[in-house]
Design a protein around this motif. Structure first.
Motif, PDB file in Angstrom:
ATOM      1  N   GLY A 112       0.815  -1.211   0.000  1.00  0.00           N
ATOM      2  CA  GLY A 112       0.000   0.000   0.000  1.00  0.00           C
ATOM      3  C   GLY A 112       0.845   1.257   0.000  1.00  0.00           C
ATOM      4  O   GLY A 112       2.014   1.238   0.388  1.00  0.00           O
ATOM      5  N   PHE A 113       0.233   2.350  -0.455  1.00  0.00           N
ATOM      6  CA  PHE A 113       0.925   3.631  -0.555  1.00  0.00           C
ATOM      7  C   PHE A 113       0.102   4.731   0.103  1.00  0.00           C
ATOM      8  O   PHE A 113      -1.126   4.732   0.011  1.00  0.00           O
ATOM      9  N   ALA A 114       0.788   5.665   0.741  1.00  0.00           N
ATOM     10  CA  ALA A 114       0.131   6.838   1.312  1.00  0.00           C
ATOM     11  C   ALA A 114       1.002   8.044   0.983  1.00  0.00           C
ATOM     12  O   ALA A 114       2.218   7.921   0.821  1.00  0.00           O
ATOM     13  N   TYR A 115       0.366   9.213   0.871  1.00  0.00           N
ATOM     14  CA  TYR A 115       1.099  10.394   0.395  1.00  0.00           C
ATOM     15  C   TYR A 115       0.825  11.600   1.273  1.00  0.00           C
ATOM     16  O   TYR A 115      -0.289  11.792   1.752  1.00  0.00           O
ATOM     17  N   VAL A 116       1.865  12.423   1.440  1.00  0.00           N
ATOM     18  CA  VAL A 116       1.701  13.730   2.073  1.00  0.00           C
ATOM     19  C   VAL A 116       2.279  14.761   1.111  1.00  0.00           C
ATOM     20  O   VAL A 116       3.452  14.685   0.744  1.00  0.00           O
ATOM     21  N   SER A 117       1.448  15.710   0.697  1.00  0.00           N
ATOM     22  CA  SER A 117       1.897  16.735  -0.237  1.00  0.00           C
ATOM     23  C   SER A 117       2.613  17.853   0.500  1.00  0.00           C
ATOM     24  O   SER A 117       2.041  18.520   1.351  1.00  0.00           O
ATOM     25  N   LEU A 118       3.882  18.051   0.153  1.00  0.00           N
ATOM     26  CA  LEU A 118       4.640  19.144   0.765  1.00  0.00           C
ATOM     27  C   LEU A 118       4.114  20.484   0.271  1.00  0.00           C
ATOM     28  O   LEU A 118       4.059  21.464   1.003  1.00  0.00           O
ATOM     29  N   LYS A 119       3.694  20.492  -0.985  1.00  0.00           N
ATOM     30  CA  LYS A 119       3.169  21.743  -1.535  1.00  0.00           C
ATOM     31  C   LYS A 119       1.929  22.182  -0.757  1.00  0.00           C
ATOM     32  O   LYS A 119       1.724  23.362  -0.472  1.00  0.00           O
ATOM     33  N   GLU A 120       1.105  21.202  -0.426  1.00  0.00           N
ATOM     34  CA  GLU A 120      -0.127  21.504   0.313  1.00  0.00           C
ATOM     35  C   GLU A 120       0.187  22.038   1.715  1.00  0.00           C
ATOM     36  O   GLU A 120      -0.480  22.935   2.210  1.00  0.00           O
ATOM     37  N   ILE A 121       1.205  21.475   2.342  1.00  0.00           N
ATOM     38  CA  ILE A 121       1.626  21.985   3.660  1.00  0.00           C
ATOM     39  C   ILE A 121       1.974  23.459   3.532  1.00  0.00           C
ATOM     40  O   ILE A 121       1.582  24.286   4.357  1.00  0.00           O
ATOM     41  N   PHE A 122       2.668  23.786   2.448  1.00  0.00           N
ATOM     42  CA  PHE A 122       3.059  25.181   2.267  1.00  0.00           C
ATOM     43  C   PHE A 122       1.840  26.056   1.956  1.00  0.00           C
ATOM     44  O   PHE A 122       1.670  27.138   2.508  1.00  0.00           O
TER      45      PHE A 122
END
Length: 168
Positions: A112-122
């Protein structure tokens, strides 16, 4: 402190799926990857959680992104902020099945894969603290097979990089 991205993999819970039903999947570890720079994994693989339970890794790592030493990582963060390539702006967490002892013929398998968007954090100006993120089935990207609780503290580093973009 500003020149670091902190990542913590706290825990993993699975929903009923082919993963929970598959008896060859017994031990799980989690890998975290930032583009091509960094691949870290939890030092422990833990027994697959059953019905509503969670397994706790409590694993933390830090990516240094200071200008002097970590130029490539920093340029990569710049490219995230400047470019709109959504496929490359995420930290990717991979849940991996670790074959049981004595089953040497079985490979480690990404389940399985999970993602955290760094752009979204910014964009949101908000770090992710102990947040549940969806884990998607490696064989069916629309199916959620569980939740991974993670912390990603990247905002200060991204702000610092952003300031630099403005000054370039």
């Amino acid at each position: 402190e500003t020149e670091k991205i902190r990542i913590k993999i706290t825990s993993l819970g699975l929903t009923e799926s082919r993963i929970t039903a598959d008896e060859t999947i017994q031990q799980l570890f989690v890998e975290c990857r930032l583009n091509n720079f960094l691949a870290e994994e939890t030092p422990l693989s833990l027994p697959k959680p059953t019905g509503g339970q969670r397994i706790h890794y409590n694993y933390s790592t830090v990516i240094n992104v200071d200008k002097e030493v970590n130029h490539a990582e920093r340029e990569y963060l710049k490219s995230i902020l400047l470019k709109l390539d959504p496929s490359a702006d995420s930290l990717k967490f991979t849940v991996v099945s670790d074959p049981p002892e004595g089953e040497q013929d079985l490979e480690c398998e990404d389940i399985g894969f999970a993602y955290v968007s760094l752009k979204e954090i910014f964009q949101k100006q908000k770090d992710i603290i102990e947040q549940d993120i969806d884990v998607f089935d490696s064989q069916d990207a629309s199916a959620v097979i569980g939740k991974l609780t993670v912390t990603v503290e990247a905002l200060n580093a991204l702000r610092s990089v952003h300031e630099e973009c403005k000054n370039d």
